[in-house]
Design an enzyme around this catalytic site. Structure first.
Site, mmCIF file in Angstrom:
data_model
loop_
_atom_site.group_PDB
_atom_site.id
_atom_site.type_symbol
_atom_site.label_atom_id
_atom_site.label_comp_id
_atom_site.label_asym_id
_atom_site.label_seq_id
_atom_site.Cartn_x
_atom_site.Cartn_y
_atom_site.Cartn_z
ATOM 1 N N HIS A 16 41.039 45.856 33.774
ATOM 2 C CA HIS A 16 40.926 45.465 35.174
ATOM 3 C C HIS A 16 39.501 45.000 35.486
ATOM 4 C CE1 HIS A 16 40.717 46.668 39.613
ATOM 5 N NE2 HIS A 16 41.657 45.746 39.569
ATOM 6 N N HIS A 58 35.838 39.535 43.066
ATOM 7 C CA HIS A 58 36.948 40.106 43.826
ATOM 8 C C HIS A 58 36.789 39.883 45.318
ATOM 9 C CE1 HIS A 58 38.945 43.335 46.106
ATOM 10 N NE2 HIS A 58 39.918 43.205 45.218
#
Length: 291
Positions: A16, A58
């Site tokens: 991730h 992100h």
């Protein structure tokens, strides 16, 4: 004795934002560690810079993960490269993983790292919305991939198998016009109004309005999975725990599952027991050791 190929021997392990428990997310060091750890694939989030470069970040703003501030979309690629994206983690980066000035990555930078790994590797690209560039984000990502040699029919780029995902049903439908649906993942998660207000710093009315928009997107995302418009379902681990019947129904319908973000041992065991196909984790080495 025959083996049901739809049930994996073990879930594939995707790192991730790289091995982001070890190093700052989305950095060269995080991805090189993920490759060294033996991750089956890596995940990244993408945004567009002001001059339309696909960058690995992100958040829509720079404040949390760099020494910069303000929207990513208002900075050029040169301005972004001058920022420090690794020091906030407080971890020393080994020399082999590059200097501090080399930690920020674009999508082509990541593709280079994966090509150099010398083995088959998965890449899961999450397209972040809302984006100030709206669906131009998807178009630009596909344009960059084509330039790099990506084959839309197989969704492969040399040794790299590429899949796409988003919480945005609009983004998912837009991708389906170009990419075979089996390579597209609809992300879903439960909407928590108080959490939204806290994370985004919103008041009660604005927070409630934003939550309503997100809840509508969630319902549409669930419909897209229910109607088998995409080949992959991407629920969060809490969603898997809270919606066991829905998850089982989707599994029975042949959806491939990618569950995020799975770090705890009991959650890894739950996913393996359910026959989940892919686990996204901040700790690829730990998860692989458990599996």
């Amino acid at each position: 004795m025959t083996t049901d190929e739809s049930v994996p021997a073990r879930p594939l392990v995707y790192a991730h934002r790289g091995a982001s428990a070890a190093f700052a997310e989305h950095t060269r060091a995080a991805y090189l560690r993920a490759l060294a750890d033996g991750a089956d694939g890596v995940e990244c989030d993408v945004q567009l810079s002001r001059d339309q470069h696909v960058v690995l970040l992100h958040d829509a703003n720079l404040d949390r993960t760099s020494d910069g501030t303000g929207p990513v979309a208002e900075r050029t690629i040169d301005e972004l490269r001058r920022l420090d994206f690794s020091s906030w983690k407080g971890v020393r980066i080994p020399e082999a993983y590059g200097a501090r000035s080399e930690q920020f990555l674009t999508l082509p930078d990541l593709l280079d790292l994966l090509r150099e790994s010398g083995r088959d590797i998965g890449l899961a690209i999450e397209l972040k919305h809302p984006s100030p560039y709206q669906l131009k984000l998807e178009d630009r990502v596909l344009e960059v991939l084509r330039t790099e040699g990506w084959d839309p029919r197989t969704s492969r780029l040399g040794n790299i198998s590429i899949t796409f995902m988003s919480f945005s049903p609009d983004a998912v439908r837009h991708l389906c016009k170009t990419v075979p649906s089996k390579y597209i993942c609809q992300l879903v998660d439960d909407i928590n109004v108080s959490e939204i207000r806290e994370v985004w710093g919103l008041g009660p009315l604005t927070g409630g309005a934003v939550a309503n928009v997100l809840r509508a997107a969630q319902l549409e995302g669930e419909r897209i999975i229910n109607d088998c418009e995409v080949g992959m379902a991407g629920p969060g681990i809490e969603y898997v725990r809270e919606h066991a019947r829905t998850v089982q129904r989707w599994l029975d319908s042949g959806r491939r599952f990618r569950v995020w973000t799975v770090d705890a041992e009991n959650d890894v065991a739950l996913c393996q027991g359910l026959g989940i196909h892919e686990i996204t984790t901040n700790k690829p080495a730990h998860v692989l050791a458990q599996l």
